[in-house]
Design an enzyme around this catalytic site. Sequence first.
Site, PDB file in Angstrom:
ATOM      1  N   SER A 555       0.828  -1.122  -0.307  1.00  0.00           N
ATOM      2  CA  SER A 555      -0.068  -0.155   0.139  1.00  0.00           C
ATOM      3  C   SER A 555       0.816   0.787  -0.137  1.00  0.00           C
ATOM      4  O   SER A 555       1.774   1.364  -1.029  1.00  0.00           O
ATOM      5  CB  SER A 555      -1.263  -0.230   1.125  1.00  0.00           C
ATOM      6  OG  SER A 555      -2.048   0.894   1.064  1.00  0.00           O
ATOM      7  N   ASP A 640      -8.350  -4.831  -6.062  1.00  0.00           N
ATOM      8  CA  ASP A 640      -7.418  -3.948  -5.122  1.00  0.00           C
ATOM      9  C   ASP A 640      -8.284  -3.104  -6.046  1.00  0.00           C
ATOM     10  O   ASP A 640      -8.116  -2.340  -6.635  1.00  0.00           O
ATOM     11  CB  ASP A 640      -6.267  -3.844  -4.926  1.00  0.00           C
ATOM     12  CG  ASP A 640      -5.980  -2.790  -4.516  1.00  0.00           C
ATOM     13  OD1 ASP A 640      -6.840  -2.266  -3.547  1.00  0.00           O
ATOM     14  OD2 ASP A 640      -4.501  -2.894  -4.342  1.00  0.00           O
ATOM     15  N   HIS A 672      -6.893  -5.973  -2.010  1.00  0.00           N
ATOM     16  CA  HIS A 672      -6.019  -5.023  -1.075  1.00  0.00           C
ATOM     17  C   HIS A 672      -4.634  -5.713   0.092  1.00  0.00           C
ATOM     18  O   HIS A 672      -3.802  -5.603   0.684  1.00  0.00           O
ATOM     19  CB  HIS A 672      -5.991  -3.448  -0.385  1.00  0.00           C
ATOM     20  CG  HIS A 672      -5.092  -2.245  -0.353  1.00  0.00           C
ATOM     21  ND1 HIS A 672      -4.483  -2.486  -1.373  1.00  0.00           N
ATOM     22  CD2 HIS A 672      -4.383  -2.239   0.653  1.00  0.00           C
ATOM     23  CE1 HIS A 672      -3.767  -1.086  -0.591  1.00  0.00           C
ATOM     24  NE2 HIS A 672      -4.021  -1.182   0.245  1.00  0.00           N
TER      25      HIS A 672
END
Length: 696
Positions: A555, A640, A672
Amino acid sequence: MRKFYVLLVAATLIGACTKQTTMTDEKKTYVPGTPTLSSDVMTPEVLWSFGRVGNTTLSPDGTMVLFAVTYYNKDENKGYRELYTVPVSGGDVSRITNTATNESEARWRPDGKKIGYLSSESGSVQLWEMNPDGTEAVQVTEIEGGISGFNYSPDLSKIFYIKAVKLDENVQDLFPDLPKANARLESDLMYRHWDSWHDYTYNHIFFAEYGNGKITSGKDILEGEKYDSPDKPFDGSEQVAWSPDSKSIVYSCKKLLGKAYAFSTNTDLYQYDLETGETRNLTEVHKGYDKNPVFSPDGNLLAWTSMERDGYESDQTRLFVMDMTTEKQVNYSAGWEQNAGHLSWGRNGNSIFFISDIHATEEIYRLDLADGKITRLTDGVHDYHSVVETADGKLLAEKVSMSQPAELYLVDPATGTDVPLTAINKGLMDQLTLGKVEKRWVKTVDDKDMLVWVIFPPHFDPSQKYPAILYCQGGPQGTVSQFWSYRWNFQQMAANGYIVVAPNRRGLPGFGMEWLEQISKDYGGLNIQDYLSAIDNVAKEPYVDENRLGAVGASYGGFSVNYLAGHHEGRFKAFISHCGIFNFEQQYVTTEEMWFEDWDIGGPYWDKTNQAAQRSYSFSPHLFVEKWDTPILVIHGEKDFRIPYTQGMGAFNAAVMRDIPAQFLFFPEENHWVVQPQNGILWQRVFKNWLDKWLK
């Protein structure tokens, strides 16, 4: 990679100091016995063998604990969740369910005589009840389409339940003569969120009479409103609270649509009167998140968590209390720079217990309402994840650390000491040698002190030289506390033969608001220097090979890796970027929660007059690909929607076009995160193989 063998013993609970009891001799679920390991070093297979404790609730009389444990069956590629009880006074842990379906949302009925839970046993998810020993399970609701949450009214006259309600038209509704058309027709934002496309339905809260037979319908308290309560994708029944007199329901909701929703965090608390049908906004003066309502035992006070600023999802989480008679609100976090979460009232109604982050740990605190004093109750190298007061004044809490998965503990509020109540994973933990976790303070480039966790390999030998990996945290304002992760597990990384360096760089909570907020609009600035300060400090140690350093992250951590790839000045020999941002301009217009990028970046890229935003876009990793020279593994999930998978494709493709050694690990069914057992094990194997190839 060493192999291990699992003995499947259906009637044995993992945990040498607990006794297993079952509902029936017939095995319907998957509860493995303790694996016999051939090595004392962690492997991905061992990591996925731990029982995962959660869904903890205390009986109304404060003497019995209900909790869930989830085990994953690698061969079936699925998880099994079962329910357990244990007395607060200690003793045997009893398994009270044994089904092929996964029970969820389990809670005690207010009279303590039954346990309610959600199950799909009948074909759709419905409310069921059973005795506290797991016997006499009975289906309570038969709601068309199923439900996703529930709770009993305190007087046991009603329940609320949560159900998806279709309010939008799809293509087939608009063009009924094209029943096989597979398309979407959108005219506003928020058409997809996290990992799902909007399905034209909204979460609504219903209430229904309880105790008069099977419940088949109820009253929708948001009838006709195109809003979600609880909010998607992660909120649940904890966002809905019965008043102790059972006459009203308080719920959190962001009553915005489309573009307005996508750019705002303004979630409010609403109170619905069951008799009049009237709804009032309790938190209209607050412009950020207002969530997690909890009534005092007598119903005179309502506590909740609140953020001040709209559009800033990492603002300070403050503890507010409202007098329900005078409507006076008090911010008990005023002058206090920490966050407050997991609120629970003391049994006498004079205090509130909660969890807060401080210097990279999550500790238990108490607010005394009489004088407004906040007292820290615990201090250690751990994270507490929940807290509630028991009948004898002790605190029931879930605790983890970098060296231990979740277990339940009893905490003495007077001394802060705790004793284990469960030992679900003791059988595994007793066979493993874990690496030492060291806390150190490192000076930053502007002479500030930064806390850095250093995790050493098991059987560490200071006379040897080890490769080291820099861990880059996501968020960007997510804590590097004493968390136990089943993907970014520091002990697993260290067990692969690496020293792990995990800095609490600029932008992380627990070190004051200035430290937390500095990162906004400065993605390529001081926090990147903090990473380099941390790895440079540890690389000076005689047991670290400074020529074998890697950097990994997901991320925002994946962005950090992508950015470091163009700015590391030869420090690193390998990179791993999971779900990382590669192109800021594309990220700004393709993510789903627009408020986040708008706040942190500072605005749209087309606003050339916005100097802060233009500076943010100058940090985009894709602008520095010409400087990339280091092997990189890129990982991404197709579902995601927070950071679309094309960001990962862009990073990988650019590396290949630059003739840089690269791999792309792509998961079509993951978001994600990586949550399926075999995908999780694959992730760990590829992660290790890539680092071993370039650092060993």
